[in-house]
Write an enzyme that holds these catalytic residues in place. Structure first.
Site, PDB file in Angstrom:
ATOM      1  CD  GLU A  85      -3.063  -0.768   2.191  1.00 20.01           C
ATOM      2  OE1 GLU A  85      -3.083   0.357   2.722  1.00 20.01           O
ATOM      3  OE2 GLU A  85      -3.930  -1.404   2.490  1.00 20.01           O
TER       4      GLU A  85
ATOM      5  CD  GLU B 258      -4.015  -5.696   3.788  1.00 23.00           C
ATOM      6  OE1 GLU B 258      -4.643  -4.485   4.111  1.00 23.00           O
ATOM      7  OE2 GLU B 258      -2.674  -5.583   3.778  1.00 23.00           O
TER       8      GLU B 258
HETATM    9  O1  IFM Z   1      -4.206  -2.835   8.988  1.00 26.29           O
HETATM   10  C1  IFM Z   1      -4.023  -2.205   7.636  1.00 26.29           C
HETATM   11  C2  IFM Z   1      -2.874  -3.030   7.010  1.00 26.29           C
HETATM   12  O2  IFM Z   1      -1.741  -2.847   7.678  1.00 26.29           O
HETATM   13  C3  IFM Z   1      -2.857  -2.413   5.538  1.00 26.29           C
HETATM   14  N1  IFM Z   1      -4.188  -2.298   5.049  1.00 26.29           N
HETATM   15  C4  IFM Z   1      -5.394  -2.009   5.690  1.00 26.29           C
HETATM   16  C5  IFM Z   1      -5.458  -2.769   7.022  1.00 26.29           C
HETATM   17  C6  IFM Z   1      -6.727  -1.975   7.784  1.00 26.29           C
HETATM   18  O3  IFM Z   1      -6.910  -0.552   7.918  1.00 26.29           O
END
Ligand code: IFM
Length: 473
Positions: A175, A376
């Protein structure tokens, strides 16, 4: 544990999961490992940031978190019990390379040797993220400094040499959009800079670091696949007014396109004239840098959480990840999705946004888009252990059911994103963890963690996902 009758049935969803589709759970080192002062590990920028008063909502730090460092075997057993195909974790940069440069520390690196061996022993494929937000504290300017890209390349080469025979899939960086926006533009995350558009060099340096890491992994001869992960939010304007449309396009540019375009197309997006020279830095990027960034990839990691609604004009300092005074100096504001159901974080629950995110990826990148993994997806809810000793997180079950369904439907024949080769889906997160600036106030796990004792309690969502995985053909 038996599931409630209102729980979405496992079988119909399981029947739609294609053969070979990977389902797993994800975590990141700073959020679960703890053991901040064990061995030769040195502080990361998050250790320093969390120690500054007022930075973390509940005043907590990543010093212990879920204590995964000491409970590794228990967590591997949870993955096995779930029937997960894969586990996505990240290396703690300052555990494996305490000085931030030079050889790996044998003791710190040994932790990941054991983790990888244990995952492989129980048939769980390891997906390893090299950089998930925790730079060494000594990198004073962090991603503002081009040198950090070189350091990521060096680290990737060392990790590739050590673990290249065991890691199934490598993710260079997690990210970059969140790192730039929250860490350098808005001051919500470490290192806490509020530079607004002056944060843009961190985009380029992260992408350069990604490109260097890909090259270093290949030079190390790793056996696994290589990709990058970014979070993609489909953006809508608040109205048809040209100002709202222009600002929605700007947000799409700085949140989505300035990352994916160079990685997949080899150039930064064209900047609409109305933006003046706010993004002019990208025009001056040398062609050699773009060539470094534009590496052939085996997969693209997409994180999807929510869509974004944008209006022109400045607003309050509220962002999805916390308060930022800097937000009110931006020429746009994020609007609430009124009436939409929300997660514990207040994020809109919008599974149809998944289809849109995937459609945008297909339409923008076409044949240049490699196979995609959802690296994710998940949601926080205020889970508690009931008198019966169980965590009834029905909202998370519904969330995961609807989002996995939406992603599968989008790429099925006739789906809105047909043509995308979607290979897998990782739930964020395996266990409750330390949610950055929100500290311990947001629980994302399939497994509840008592942060006082470290005790793990699988939630109803864990049992539900286990049933889905077991019901696959
Ligand atoms: O916890 C985070 C993760 O580290 C990166 N993506 C989003 C998640 C939720 O905020």
């Amino acid at each position: 544990m038996t599931l409630d009758t209102a729980t979405p049935a496992a079988e119909p969803l399981a029947a739609r999961i294609p053969a070979g589709f990977v389902i797993g759970a994800a975590t990141a080192a700073p959020q679960i490992e703890g053991a901040a002062v064990v061995g030769r590990r040195t502080p990361s920028i998050w250790d320093r940031f969390a120690a500054e008063p007022g930075r973390i909502l509940d005043g907590s730090t990543p010093a212990v978190t879920a204590d995964h460092f000491h409970r590794r075997q228990e967590d591997v057993a949870l993955l096995r019990g779930l029937g997960a195909d894969a586990y996505r974790f990240s290396f703690s940069w300052t555990r494996v390379q305490p000085a931030g440069r030079g050889a790996l520390d044998p003791e710190g690196a040994g932790f990941y040797d054991r983790l990888l061996d244990e995952l492989l022993e129980v048939g769980v494929r390891p997906f390893a993220t090299i950089s998930h937000w925790d730079l060494p504290e000594g990198y004073e300017r962090g991603w503002l400094d081009r040198e950090t890209a070189l350091r990521l390349g060096e680290l990737a080469g060392l990790l590739g040499e050590r673990y290249g025979d065991r890691v199934d899939s490598w993710i260079t960086i997690n990210e970059p959009a969140t790192v730039t926006l929250n860490g350098y533009a808005l001051g919500i995350h470490a290192p806490g800079d509020s530079l607004l558009f002056d944060a843009l060099p961190t985009v380029h340096h992260q992408l350069l670091g990604h490109g260097m890491a890909v090259q270093a992994l290949r030079a190390a001869g790793v056996q696994g696949a290589i990709g990058i992960t970014n979070t993609h939010s489909p953006v809508s304007p608040a109205s048809d007014a040209p100002e709202d449309q222009a600002m929605a396009a700007l947000f799409d540019l700085v949140h989505n396109r300035v990352y994916a375009d160079p990685v997949l197309l080899g150039h930064y997006p064209e900047v609409p004239g109305f933006l003046g020279d706010a993004l002019a830095a990208f025009d001056a990027v040398p062609a050699e840098d773009l060539a470094q960034i534009h590496q052939p990839l085996d997969f693209y990691g997409l994180n999807y959480y929510m869509p974004t609604l944008i209006a022109a004009g400045s607003g309050s300092g509220e962002s999805p990840d916390g308060e930022s005074a800097a937000m009110s100096a931006l020429p746009f504001r994020l609007l609430d999705f009124e009436g939409a159901p929300k997660t514990g974080f207040g994020w809109p629950i919008a599974p149809d946004g998944f289809g849109r995110a995937l459609t945008e990826m297909r339409d923008r990148y076409g044949d240049t888009l490699p196979p995609v993994f959802i690296t994710e997806n998940g949601a926080s809810f205020p889970d508690t252990i009931g008198d019966d000793g169980r965590v009834h997180d029905d909202e998370r079950i519904a969330f995961l059911h609807d989002h996995l369904s939406a992603a599968l439907a989008a790429v099925e024949p006739g789906g809105v994103a047909e043509g995308i080769d979607l290979r897998g889906f990782f739930v964020w997160s395996l266990i409750d963890n330390w949610e950055w600036a929100a500290g311990f106030t947001q629980r994302f796990g399939l497994v509840h963690v008592d942060f006082e004792t470290g005790r793990r309690t699988p939630k109803a969502s864990y049992e539900w996902l286990r049933a889905v995985l077991a019901a696959r053909a």
